[in-house]
Design a protein around this motif. Sequence first.
Motif, PDB file in Angstrom:
ATOM      1  N   GLU A  43       0.826  -1.080  -0.109  1.00  0.00           N
ATOM      2  CA  GLU A  43       0.088   0.076  -0.022  1.00  0.00           C
ATOM      3  C   GLU A  43       0.794   1.221   0.110  1.00  0.00           C
ATOM      4  OE1 GLU A  43      -2.689   3.109   0.415  1.00  0.00           O
ATOM      5  OE2 GLU A  43      -1.342   2.668   2.139  1.00  0.00           O
ATOM      6  N   LEU A  44       0.710   1.960  -0.915  1.00  0.00           N
ATOM      7  CA  LEU A  44       1.567   3.416  -1.215  1.00  0.00           C
ATOM      8  C   LEU A  44       1.322   4.618  -0.590  1.00  0.00           C
ATOM      9  CD1 LEU A  44       2.560   2.278  -5.061  1.00  0.00           C
ATOM     10  CD2 LEU A  44       3.802   1.598  -2.844  1.00  0.00           C
ATOM     11  N   THR A  45       0.105   4.579  -0.455  1.00  0.00           N
ATOM     12  CA  THR A  45      -0.289   6.016   0.017  1.00  0.00           C
ATOM     13  C   THR A  45      -0.544   6.465   1.315  1.00  0.00           C
ATOM     14  OG1 THR A  45      -2.717   5.480   0.200  1.00  0.00           O
ATOM     15  CG2 THR A  45      -2.040   6.053  -1.838  1.00  0.00           C
ATOM     16  N   GLY A  46      -0.550   5.316   2.221  1.00  0.00           N
ATOM     17  CA  GLY A  46      -0.679   5.460   3.599  1.00  0.00           C
ATOM     18  C   GLY A  46      -1.768   6.178   4.227  1.00  0.00           C
ATOM     19  N   ARG A  47      -2.795   5.980   3.517  1.00  0.00           N
ATOM     20  CA  ARG A  47      -4.015   6.699   4.012  1.00  0.00           C
ATOM     21  C   ARG A  47      -5.132   5.707   4.236  1.00  0.00           C
ATOM     22  NH1 ARG A  47      -4.528  10.717  -1.261  1.00  0.00           N
ATOM     23  NH2 ARG A  47      -4.635   8.621  -1.947  1.00  0.00           N
ATOM     24  N   LYS A  48      -6.265   5.987   4.985  1.00  0.00           N
ATOM     25  CA  LYS A  48      -7.341   5.179   5.163  1.00  0.00           C
ATOM     26  C   LYS A  48      -8.326   5.192   4.144  1.00  0.00           C
ATOM     27  CE  LYS A  48      -6.492   5.337  10.213  1.00  0.00           C
ATOM     28  NZ  LYS A  48      -7.485   5.182  11.691  1.00  0.00           N
ATOM     29  N   ARG A  49      -8.452   6.292   3.304  1.00  0.00           N
ATOM     30  CA  ARG A  49      -9.411   6.269   2.414  1.00  0.00           C
ATOM     31  C   ARG A  49      -8.474   6.643   0.879  1.00  0.00           C
ATOM     32  NH1 ARG A  49     -13.969  10.551   3.235  1.00  0.00           N
ATOM     33  NH2 ARG A  49     -14.818   9.533   1.624  1.00  0.00           N
ATOM     34  N   ARG A  86      -7.142   4.612  -0.992  1.00  0.00           N
ATOM     35  CA  ARG A  86      -5.742   3.999  -0.804  1.00  0.00           C
ATOM     36  C   ARG A  86      -5.410   3.397  -2.251  1.00  0.00           C
ATOM     37  NH1 ARG A  86      -6.531  -0.312   3.496  1.00  0.00           N
ATOM     38  NH2 ARG A  86      -8.506  -0.679   2.049  1.00  0.00           N
ATOM     39  N   ALA A  87      -4.196   3.114  -2.618  1.00  0.00           N
ATOM     40  CA  ALA A  87      -3.367   2.743  -3.631  1.00  0.00           C
ATOM     41  C   ALA A  87      -2.390   1.638  -3.319  1.00  0.00           C
ATOM     42  CB  ALA A  87      -3.052   3.858  -4.572  1.00  0.00           C
ATOM     43  N   TRP A  88      -2.268   0.550  -4.067  1.00  0.00           N
ATOM     44  CA  TRP A  88      -1.569  -0.311  -4.147  1.00  0.00           C
ATOM     45  C   TRP A  88      -0.605  -0.491  -5.471  1.00  0.00           C
ATOM     46  CZ3 TRP A  88      -6.617  -0.744  -2.548  1.00  0.00           C
ATOM     47  CH2 TRP A  88      -6.825  -0.890  -1.068  1.00  0.00           C
ATOM     48  N   GLY A  89       0.451  -0.966  -5.299  1.00  0.00           N
ATOM     49  CA  GLY A  89       1.164  -1.059  -6.299  1.00  0.00           C
ATOM     50  C   GLY A  89       2.606  -2.115  -6.149  1.00  0.00           C
ATOM     51  N   ILE A  90       2.956  -2.600  -7.447  1.00  0.00           N
ATOM     52  CA  ILE A  90       4.262  -3.521  -7.259  1.00  0.00           C
ATOM     53  C   ILE A  90       5.476  -2.532  -7.373  1.00  0.00           C
ATOM     54  CG2 ILE A  90       5.429  -5.563  -8.341  1.00  0.00           C
ATOM     55  CD1 ILE A  90       2.607  -6.305  -9.108  1.00  0.00           C
ATOM     56  N   MET A  91       6.073  -2.389  -6.560  1.00  0.00           N
ATOM     57  CA  MET A  91       7.390  -1.291  -6.522  1.00  0.00           C
ATOM     58  C   MET A  91       8.794  -1.983  -6.218  1.00  0.00           C
ATOM     59  SD  MET A  91       5.480   1.215  -7.292  1.00  0.00           S
ATOM     60  CE  MET A  91       6.869   2.468  -7.151  1.00  0.00           C
TER      61      MET A  91
END
Length: 400
Positions: free
Chosen positions: A387-393, A395-400
């Motif tokens: 999870e890349l954004t560090g937010r509760k709403r 949010r975004a996930w990515g392969i980094m």
Amino acid sequence: MNSDRYDFSSAQRQALASDCAAAAEAAAVALARLDERLLRAEPLLAEGVRQRGHAFEAQALIGLTGSLCPLEDLVLHDAGMDVRSPTREIARAAAMLDERRRLARREPAEVLSPSALRQRLGIDEPEEEDRRSRRTTPSGTAKQVAAPWDRIDREEDDEDQADEDDLGRKEEDDHGDPAFAEIDALLARTRKKLDAWNDLSSDAGRKSLTLRDPGYDAAGRLSRWEAILEEGRGLPAALAAALALDAWLFLEPSERAGELGFAFAATVLRQRGLADVHLPVVGVGLRRGKFRWSPHQALPVRIDGLLGAFREAAAFGQADLDRLSLARIVMLRRCEGRRGNSKLPELVDLFVASPLVTVQLAAARLQVTSQAIEAMLKELGGSLPRELTGRKRYRAWGIM
């Protein structure tokens, strides 16, 4: 910057080829290895590396200018799902993202043709420039055509003076203060100028809003860059591409599209056979390395640094392909034993093909509800990308 200062003679070409031979060979080998891996990889993985590379390159080009372009905002803007109002940097990155996709679909010879370059940069052909600059009257004499802003000034000067005289006479009739009459006349002229320059109802008015330096000589700079591009045909492929990028950064053929030079250099690599199945992320390589290009450096130093950026770009592509392969294998293990109509494998493929995935984006792509995406994310468990954004709403996930 004065474009006449960029000198590249035949003797300098030979010296450059000998001084940068080792760096050019290393860059060519690295790019060829990446291209061969992408050619032999699964189509989904290869396409994922290419599409992710476009987004990473657009972000890197904005970062090289000293601006900030969050990757999640760029991807959401590209998908039409902005969380916040897009900034100028996001708009520039999105334009570069679309440009790279367009260039990747076209043939390199078509992209680098003189007519295509002039059309992309908004430069008229020489014959059209002559027709626009010199118009023949019925008597056969040539008449010089003035610039749009000059025509506006001349056409409105008489009207402004008439308005000022009328206003002055009115103030005199009203026994007003002459000083206030002059201020009112100045305000009236200013309003008319602004109305003329901000006229969005016609093509001429919209064109006037694009301010350009009349002494920039974009056509001359582009012609000089094309000549250097032609001179590099006798050099190795990587060296020719580095020279084309260096000349673009030095000559600046475009006032507002300086990032295009990186895409054109990558197109040169495609044209010369070093990147047949992908468009190299030259900007990512330059940003990841320690070298920073400057016109005050010597030409061999600049070329050697750009060749190092090519190697970094190839290394980044190799690492990204490894990340995608490993992540896909791990996530597909969670899909074993599922029903044939399960959407979970499609979600895994979406993670592979996109730099970032949000619940809203996945729901739109897979045509399911947000609750279904939330359930599938929980099913991935420990194999879920970071999870890349560090937010509760949002949010975004990515392969980094």
